[in-house]
Scaffold this motif. Sequence first.
Motif, PDB file in Angstrom:
ATOM      1  N   VAL A  34       0.832  -1.200   0.000  1.00  0.00           N
ATOM      2  CA  VAL A  34       0.000   0.000   0.000  1.00  0.00           C
ATOM      3  C   VAL A  34       0.869   1.254   0.000  1.00  0.00           C
ATOM      4  O   VAL A  34       0.587   2.223  -0.704  1.00  0.00           O
ATOM      5  N   ARG A  35       1.944   1.230   0.782  1.00  0.00           N
ATOM      6  CA  ARG A  35       2.822   2.403   0.822  1.00  0.00           C
ATOM      7  C   ARG A  35       3.441   2.669  -0.545  1.00  0.00           C
ATOM      8  O   ARG A  35       3.569   3.811  -0.965  1.00  0.00           O
ATOM      9  N   VAL A  36       3.831   1.585  -1.241  1.00  0.00           N
ATOM     10  CA  VAL A  36       4.458   1.754  -2.550  1.00  0.00           C
ATOM     11  C   VAL A  36       3.452   2.331  -3.549  1.00  0.00           C
ATOM     12  O   VAL A  36       3.800   3.130  -4.421  1.00  0.00           O
ATOM     13  N   MET A  37       2.210   1.940  -3.417  1.00  0.00           N
ATOM     14  CA  MET A  37       1.169   2.490  -4.290  1.00  0.00           C
ATOM     15  C   MET A  37       0.912   3.950  -3.944  1.00  0.00           C
ATOM     16  O   MET A  37       0.709   4.794  -4.804  1.00  0.00           O
ATOM     17  N   PHE A  38       0.965   4.218  -2.650  1.00  0.00           N
ATOM     18  CA  PHE A  38       0.436   5.434  -2.076  1.00  0.00           C
ATOM     19  C   PHE A  38       1.411   6.615  -2.153  1.00  0.00           C
ATOM     20  O   PHE A  38       1.101   7.673  -2.724  1.00  0.00           O
ATOM     21  N   ALA A  39       2.591   6.419  -1.579  1.00  0.00           N
ATOM     22  CA  ALA A  39       3.508   7.537  -1.377  1.00  0.00           C
ATOM     23  C   ALA A  39       3.966   8.189  -2.690  1.00  0.00           C
ATOM     24  O   ALA A  39       3.922   9.421  -2.813  1.00  0.00           O
ATOM     25  N   THR A  88       3.274  15.825   5.236  1.00  0.00           N
ATOM     26  CA  THR A  88       3.143  17.052   4.445  1.00  0.00           C
ATOM     27  C   THR A  88       2.449  16.786   3.112  1.00  0.00           C
ATOM     28  O   THR A  88       1.566  17.540   2.687  1.00  0.00           O
ATOM     29  N   PHE A  89       2.838  15.689   2.470  1.00  0.00           N
ATOM     30  CA  PHE A  89       2.228  15.368   1.177  1.00  0.00           C
ATOM     31  C   PHE A  89       0.770  14.953   1.351  1.00  0.00           C
ATOM     32  O   PHE A  89      -0.088  15.290   0.532  1.00  0.00           O
ATOM     33  N   VAL A  90       0.489  14.219   2.419  1.00  0.00           N
ATOM     34  CA  VAL A  90      -0.892  13.813   2.684  1.00  0.00           C
ATOM     35  C   VAL A  90      -1.756  15.050   2.884  1.00  0.00           C
ATOM     36  O   VAL A  90      -2.832  15.178   2.294  1.00  0.00           O
ATOM     37  N   ASP A  91      -1.266  15.995   3.693  1.00  0.00           N
ATOM     38  CA  ASP A  91      -2.034  17.209   3.942  1.00  0.00           C
ATOM     39  C   ASP A  91      -2.229  18.007   2.657  1.00  0.00           C
ATOM     40  O   ASP A  91      -3.288  18.610   2.446  1.00  0.00           O
ATOM     41  N   ALA A  92      -1.190  18.006   1.817  1.00  0.00           N
ATOM     42  CA  ALA A  92      -1.288  18.768   0.572  1.00  0.00           C
ATOM     43  C   ALA A  92      -2.400  18.249  -0.315  1.00  0.00           C
ATOM     44  O   ALA A  92      -3.001  19.004  -1.084  1.00  0.00           O
ATOM     45  N   SER A  93      -2.684  16.961  -0.210  1.00  0.00           N
ATOM     46  CA  SER A  93      -3.752  16.400  -1.047  1.00  0.00           C
ATOM     47  C   SER A  93      -5.108  16.939  -0.627  1.00  0.00           C
ATOM     48  O   SER A  93      -6.021  17.058  -1.441  1.00  0.00           O
ATOM     49  N   GLY A  94      -5.253  17.289   0.640  1.00  0.00           N
ATOM     50  CA  GLY A  94      -6.549  17.784   1.121  1.00  0.00           C
ATOM     51  C   GLY A  94      -7.656  16.772   0.920  1.00  0.00           C
ATOM     52  O   GLY A  94      -8.820  17.117   0.815  1.00  0.00           O
ATOM     53  N   ASN A  95      -7.280  15.492   0.858  1.00  0.00           N
ATOM     54  CA  ASN A  95      -8.237  14.428   0.526  1.00  0.00           C
ATOM     55  C   ASN A  95      -8.461  13.560   1.758  1.00  0.00           C
ATOM     56  O   ASN A  95      -7.538  12.935   2.271  1.00  0.00           O
ATOM     57  N   SER A 141      -7.268   9.035   5.453  1.00  0.00           N
ATOM     58  CA  SER A 141      -7.674   7.830   6.175  1.00  0.00           C
ATOM     59  C   SER A 141      -6.743   6.665   5.869  1.00  0.00           C
ATOM     60  O   SER A 141      -6.369   5.908   6.764  1.00  0.00           O
ATOM     61  N   VAL A 142      -6.402   6.509   4.618  1.00  0.00           N
ATOM     62  CA  VAL A 142      -5.502   5.423   4.239  1.00  0.00           C
ATOM     63  C   VAL A 142      -4.162   5.596   4.947  1.00  0.00           C
ATOM     64  O   VAL A 142      -3.613   4.652   5.521  1.00  0.00           O
ATOM     65  N   TYR A 143      -3.665   6.820   4.941  1.00  0.00           N
ATOM     66  CA  TYR A 143      -2.375   7.065   5.588  1.00  0.00           C
ATOM     67  C   TYR A 143      -2.469   6.822   7.089  1.00  0.00           C
ATOM     68  O   TYR A 143      -1.560   6.248   7.685  1.00  0.00           O
ATOM     69  N   GLU A 144      -3.568   7.248   7.669  1.00  0.00           N
ATOM     70  CA  GLU A 144      -3.778   7.020   9.105  1.00  0.00           C
ATOM     71  C   GLU A 144      -3.739   5.527   9.425  1.00  0.00           C
ATOM     72  O   GLU A 144      -3.225   5.112  10.459  1.00  0.00           O
ATOM     73  N   MET A 145      -4.287   4.727   8.497  1.00  0.00           N
ATOM     74  CA  MET A 145      -4.357   3.283   8.732  1.00  0.00           C
ATOM     75  C   MET A 145      -2.971   2.645   8.702  1.00  0.00           C
ATOM     76  O   MET A 145      -2.676   1.759   9.505  1.00  0.00           O
ATOM     77  N   ILE A 146      -2.125   3.076   7.782  1.00  0.00           N
ATOM     78  CA  ILE A 146      -0.832   2.395   7.625  1.00  0.00           C
ATOM     79  C   ILE A 146       0.285   3.067   8.404  1.00  0.00           C
ATOM     80  O   ILE A 146       1.252   2.427   8.790  1.00  0.00           O
ATOM     81  N   LYS A 147       0.149   4.361   8.674  1.00  0.00           N
ATOM     82  CA  LYS A 147       1.218   5.131   9.313  1.00  0.00           C
ATOM     83  C   LYS A 147       1.691   4.496  10.622  1.00  0.00           C
ATOM     84  O   LYS A 147       2.887   4.251  10.807  1.00  0.00           O
ATOM     85  N   ASP A 148       0.736   4.216  11.513  1.00  0.00           N
ATOM     86  CA  ASP A 148       1.127   3.766  12.842  1.00  0.00           C
ATOM     87  C   ASP A 148       1.646   2.347  12.837  1.00  0.00           C
ATOM     88  O   ASP A 148       2.442   1.963  13.694  1.00  0.00           O
ATOM     89  N   GLN A 149       1.168   1.553  11.873  1.00  0.00           N
ATOM     90  CA  GLN A 149       1.745   0.217  11.735  1.00  0.00           C
ATOM     91  C   GLN A 149       3.220   0.329  11.400  1.00  0.00           C
ATOM     92  O   GLN A 149       4.050  -0.411  11.933  1.00  0.00           O
TER      93      GLN A 149
END
Lengths: 228, 228
Positions: A88-93, A136-143, A148-156
Amino acid sequence: MSETDQVPPKSLKQLAYETLKEKIVSCEILPGTLLTEDSLCDMLKASRTPVRDAISRLEQEHLVSIKPKKGIRVNRVSMNNIQELFAVRVMFAPYIVRNYGNRIRDEVYTRFIQQFKRTDCTKEELFQLDNEFHQTFVDASGNRYIASVYEMIKDQVVRYRILSTAGNRLDTTQTEHHAIATRCLCGDWDAAAEAMRVHIENSKLAIINYVIDTNRNAHNVFIEEEEE
Amino acid sequence: MSETDQVPPKSLKQLAYETLKEKIVSCEILPGTLLTEDSLCDMLKASRTPVRDAISRLEQEHLVSIKPKKGIRVNRVSMNNIQELFAVRVMFAPYIVRNYGNRIRDEVYTRFIQQFKRTDCTKEELFQLDNEFHQTFVDASGNRYIASVYEMIKDQVVRYRILSTAGNRLDTTQTEHHAIATRCLCGDWDAAAEAMRVHIENSKLAIINYVIDTNRNAHNVFIEEEEE
DNA sequence: CATTATAATGATGTATACATCACTTGTCAA
DNA sequence: TTGACAAGTGATGTATACATCATTATAATG
């Protein structure tokens, strides 16, 4: 009366969620632990209702599994889980760098670049800088869905980083972050996205190598197959 | 005793979650509606505990917003929301085609291709076929986080499709799905991913055009800005 | 008539009591 | 000694009572 108690009194369920999540990703509660609601009520100083709410949210984030009539299992980490997470991170970031990097002001990039050059940071400071950069990039998306996706994987990911204590990888992280930020500053978004992809892949490899090295000594934490 | 009662007796909270979600995405409960827990208890024939559990999950999926001391708002749809939703789909769908399409057996593709050629399907059958096609790639990933992301956005898309009744777009959908599946069958994954990207973009445009055409007559449903 | 203060109403937040189910342990019998 | 059955224990699932807060309506006062 205007600024005295402007602090929004957090609800117990929000507090319980954040506290419990923190204890899990910091590995104060080890992966594989079987908890009970009562013990969590005691730990979080709240009754079952807000505690159950917190558990429900953490289950949706795949941090715990609710076993009916048995308890709450703190999900074990596994090679499989690492693969899933980083897929997911590879798709996402790289995607958000490629698509929303141009919404971030140059000053932000230059400030990050300066920070990435520093060599006198503590481990905690580097962790926080790492998180801020990706956030920073997540916030820039304003999405909100991306958030939510980042929140799910970030802490893992935080949990794996804590487990693997990868002290020697922190320098490399700084270098790779530096590479990403400079390409963003140039406006070369394809190169920036590719640098981010490489960064995530390297991060994944570092964690996998650590797991391979240590899974003999910590079978109760690292386990290949999920039980039941 | 082996196959008589193999049906797992669904818990009330799971039932409440599924039932309420179905009512929201089918627009039986219109976007913008302000609900109360009591009314939901009555509607779902359950007490507040499982109902609150269901609401909590739906809030995490951004389908409702909990307004403390006021009620549960069924989130309105908006141009902004469509943009956010499809940004994730555009990131998501081509990626899983590109990376996991080769895990799907040829027979599955050929069966889909046959179905996509049919012209005698009802609207409901086409909806279901559409869902099955996209779900196939998600399942092929075997990745719980990817499944969660898809779960979060899938039903929102269903809601837009129901609101926009896009009858004339269904033929185009069949054609585009056909193009994706044939490229998968050839093993040309780059082309398949690109076809999927085009498909999602077209789908987004169709919905946006519908919203532009109708938002005058349905201001209570389509609204640009979130309230409060 | 307007405005302010107060009380009533109704919503969720929280706590807890009760129901149900699975597992374990102990006892009795073969 | 072993096996099976039953009772007890402890877990979550569910329902409901109580606390808190915001809003609104009403009444009193300028």
